[in-house]
Write an enzyme that holds these catalytic residues in place. Structure first.
Site, PDB file in Angstrom:
ATOM      1  N   HIS A  27      17.147  -9.429  20.525  1.00 10.57           N
ATOM      2  CA  HIS A  27      18.386  -9.561  19.750  1.00 10.57           C
ATOM      3  C   HIS A  27      18.101  -9.141  18.305  1.00 10.57           C
ATOM      4  CE1 HIS A  27      21.690 -11.347  17.547  1.00 10.57           C
ATOM      5  NE2 HIS A  27      22.380 -11.281  18.683  1.00 10.57           N
ATOM      6  N   GLU A  29      24.305  -3.569  20.727  1.00 15.04           N
ATOM      7  CA  GLU A  29      24.888  -4.326  19.624  1.00 15.04           C
ATOM      8  C   GLU A  29      24.551  -3.641  18.308  1.00 15.04           C
ATOM      9  OE1 GLU A  29      25.539  -8.691  20.450  1.00 15.04           O
ATOM     10  OE2 GLU A  29      23.393  -8.530  20.219  1.00 15.04           O
TER      11      GLU A  29
HETATM   12  P1  PGA Z   1      29.136 -12.079  16.891  1.00  9.35           P
HETATM   13  O1  PGA Z   1      27.623 -12.064  17.407  1.00  9.35           O
HETATM   14  O2  PGA Z   1      30.020 -12.033  18.122  1.00  9.35           O
HETATM   15  O3  PGA Z   1      29.269 -13.353  16.136  1.00  9.35           O
HETATM   16  O4  PGA Z   1      29.307 -10.865  16.035  1.00  9.35           O
HETATM   17  C1  PGA Z   1      27.222 -11.210  18.426  1.00  9.35           C
HETATM   18  C2  PGA Z   1      25.741 -11.276  18.630  1.00  9.35           C
HETATM   19  O5  PGA Z   1      24.979 -11.308  17.640  1.00  9.35           O
HETATM   20  O6  PGA Z   1      25.260 -11.344  19.750  1.00  9.35           O
END
Ligand code: PGA
Length: 248
Positions: free
Chosen positions: A93, A163
């Site tokens: 992550h 992401e």
């Molecule tokens: P968020 O986080 O939906 O608060 O933007 C997503 C993530 O970091 O997995």
């Protein structure tokens, strides 16, 4: 459309086990109404308690160590996570990459998760988007490194969560059009490595998803699921999100 895979990443929330149980019960109740699969990703300290009687939802560890055991204060191993009910592990992550998850370490963690029989949710994504497309090189290299030890036979244990760091924790996600392009790119890289089989790896989007954007992203983003942070720990937003996904 495929049933969405919804990964609910609680990060370091909520504050107490009591609140975590309330949130879990609500998630479970709403999750029953959608067709897809819901994976809860609570803080490790709550995992064991929450995963008891976990009908309808699956569990993931937020992070795992690449070693099977030893002197690693504060870390958890794949087997430990699995033994208390985790079936998935979030790996690489952005918030872990900002600490000590290098590409090399992510590769080792993915290998460890797969050996333990966990589904590896591999997070990738560039920090910034530039005009000349350098971000594609970043994504390609993160992806290739992360799956370097994964054989074709084990590919079923891999899920890619794209992401973009610039869209995490913001007001809105990136556009569905940009995600569509990215999904094609990710599948292209995977098919270069694994042939046709590479095309079947689920690709998820994560970053500032809420109810409305979840539906749009599922319909137009060419994704098999979503990774949700803040909206997964806010009861009202969570309800709205799961309700919106019922229409998919
Ligand atoms: P968020 O986080 O939906 O608060 O933007 C997503 C993530 O970091 O997995």
């Amino acid at each position: 459309m495929q049933q969405p895979l919804l990964i609910l990443n609680w990060k370091m929330n909520p504050e107490t086990l009591k609140e975590a149980k309330v949130l879990k019960t609500e998630t479970q109740k709403q999750a029953k109404k959608i067709k897809g699969n819901v994976v809860l990703v609570p803080p490790a300290i709550f995992l064991s308690e929450l995963a008891k009687g976990a009908e309808g939802i699956a569990y993931a560890a937020q992070n795992i160590h690449e070693e099977v055991g030893g002197s690693h204060t504060g870390d958890i191993s794949t087997k430990q996570a699995k033994s208390v009910g985790a079936r998935y592990a979030l790996i690489g992550h952005a918030e872990r990459r900002a600490l000590d998850d290098t590409d090399e370490r992510v590769q080792k963690k993915v290998a460890a998760a797969i050996t333990a029989g966990l589904q590896a949710i591999i997070c990738i994504g560039e920090k910034v988007r530039d005009e000349n497309g350098t971000y594609l090189d970043v994504v390609r290299s993160q992806l290739r490194e992360a799956v370097a030890s994964v054989t074709k036979q084990k590919l079923k244990q891999v899920i890619i969560a794209y992401e973009p760091v610039w869209a995490i924790g913001k007001e809105k996600p990136m556009s569905t059009h940009e995600m569509h392009e990215m999904s094609i790119f990710i599948r292209k890289v995977l098919s270069e490595l694994y042939g046709k089989q590479g095309m079947s790896v689920p690709v998820l989007y994560g970053g500032s998803i809420e109810a409305d954007s979840a539906v749009h992203m599922m319909r137009e983003g060419d994704v098999q699921g979503l990774l949700v942070g803040r909206a997964s720990v806010d009861v009202e937003k969570l309800r709205a999100l799961l309700k919106a996904l019922q229409s998919i």
